[in-house]
Design an enzyme around this catalytic site. Structure first.
Site, PDB file in Angstrom:
ATOM      1  CE  LYS A  11      24.404  81.520  55.367  1.00 45.77           C
ATOM      2  NZ  LYS A  11      23.443  82.562  55.801  1.00 45.77           N
ATOM      3  CE1 TYR A  51      19.494  79.147  57.381  1.00 43.72           C
ATOM      4  CE2 TYR A  51      19.810  78.547  55.089  1.00 43.72           C
ATOM      5  CZ  TYR A  51      20.283  79.105  56.266  1.00 43.72           C
ATOM      6  OH  TYR A  51      21.563  79.624  56.325  1.00 43.72           O
ATOM      7  CG  PHE A  59      14.080  86.212  55.280  1.00 40.57           C
ATOM      8  CD1 PHE A  59      14.799  85.051  55.494  1.00 40.57           C
ATOM      9  CD2 PHE A  59      13.679  86.952  56.385  1.00 40.57           C
ATOM     10  CE1 PHE A  59      15.126  84.621  56.775  1.00 40.57           C
ATOM     11  CE2 PHE A  59      13.995  86.536  57.676  1.00 40.57           C
ATOM     12  CZ  PHE A  59      14.723  85.363  57.866  1.00 40.57           C
ATOM     13  NE  ARG A  87      25.520  82.401  66.017  1.00 38.41           N
ATOM     14  CZ  ARG A  87      24.471  82.560  65.194  1.00 38.41           C
ATOM     15  NH1 ARG A  87      24.270  81.717  64.191  1.00 38.41           N
ATOM     16  NH2 ARG A  87      23.647  83.558  65.341  1.00 38.41           N
ATOM     17  CB  THR A  93      22.134  88.038  61.128  1.00 35.74           C
ATOM     18  OG1 THR A  93      22.087  87.129  62.223  1.00 35.74           O
ATOM     19  CG2 THR A  93      21.414  87.459  59.925  1.00 35.74           C
ATOM     20  NE  ARG A 104      26.802  85.879  58.993  1.00 38.31           N
ATOM     21  CZ  ARG A 104      25.920  85.274  59.773  1.00 38.31           C
ATOM     22  NH1 ARG A 104      25.696  85.721  60.989  1.00 38.31           N
ATOM     23  NH2 ARG A 104      25.255  84.223  59.341  1.00 38.31           N
ATOM     24  CG  ASN A 114      24.504  86.148  56.221  1.00 39.39           C
ATOM     25  OD1 ASN A 114      24.510  85.073  55.627  1.00 39.39           O
ATOM     26  ND2 ASN A 114      23.772  86.353  57.296  1.00 39.39           N
ATOM     27  CG  HIS A 117      24.569  78.257  58.930  1.00 36.42           C
ATOM     28  ND1 HIS A 117      23.374  78.743  59.414  1.00 36.42           N
ATOM     29  CD2 HIS A 117      24.802  77.085  59.592  1.00 36.42           C
ATOM     30  CE1 HIS A 117      22.894  77.891  60.313  1.00 36.42           C
ATOM     31  NE2 HIS A 117      23.742  76.876  60.440  1.00 36.42           N
ATOM     32  CD  GLU A 128      22.465  74.162  62.008  1.00 38.52           C
ATOM     33  OE1 GLU A 128      21.544  74.989  61.997  1.00 38.52           O
ATOM     34  OE2 GLU A 128      23.679  74.500  62.109  1.00 38.52           O
TER      35      GLU A 128
END
Ligand code: GDP
Length: 143
Positions: A11, A51, A59, A87, A93, A104, A114, A117, A128
């Site tokens: 990100k 998203y 948010f 993951r 998260t 993270r 964070n 993704h 995706e």
């Protein structure tokens, strides 16, 4: 165990802080292969589409603004159990709840910024990957 593919995004906060190499190194170190990767910048419309499941969340506006605040690096990772493995490497998260040694925990700034993704299931991964990469790009870059 199945060979899976999954989508990774570094990100804007990660790209800004020069963490591309460090993060991809963690994926490779865990046995995942980078079968495709590119640096790109999301438009607001693209971020909102990506998203879409979070559209009703409080948010959403902030998240999509953040995701368009600078370039991102999107990659397709492949390997045994790639979706869950990825993951696990990312961590929870919220970095305050992320396990030691996860990306993270080590790098995220807060629950929104964070750093990474990762797809959360096989259907999401397929969608995706298709969002960012054409089939031919994946075949060309395999191996
Ligand atoms: P992920 O699968 O771990 O990325 O988490 P989610 O799918 O639940 O959320 C998607 C992204 O939205 C997260 O990675 C964060 O960037 C952001 N996000 C999630 N929860 C919150 C929140 O409570 N507040 C804010 N500001 N952002 C959030």
């Amino acid at each position: 165990m199945a060979i899976e593919t999954t989508l990774s995004i570094i990100k804007p906060d990660g790209v800004k802080r020069n963490l591309i190499g460090e993060i991809l190194k963690r994926f490779e170190g865990a046995g995942l292969r980078v079968v495709a990767t590119k640096k790109t910048a999301l438009t607001l419309q693209e971020a909102e589409g990506f998203y879409n499941v979070h559209r009703e969340r409080p948010f959403f506006a902030s998240l999509t603004q953040y995701m368009t605040s600078g370039p991102v690096v999107v990659s397709v990772l492949e390997g045994e159990n790639a979706i869950l493995k990825h993951r696990e490497l990312m961590g929870a998260t919220n970095p305050a709840q992320a396990a030691e040694g996860t990306i993270r925990k080590d790098f995220a700034l807060n629950i929104e910024e964070n750093t990474v993704h990762g797809s959360d299931g096989s259907e999401t991964a397929k969608d995706e990957i298709g969002f960012f990469f054409a089939g031919a790009e994946l075949i060309r870059s395999r191996g």
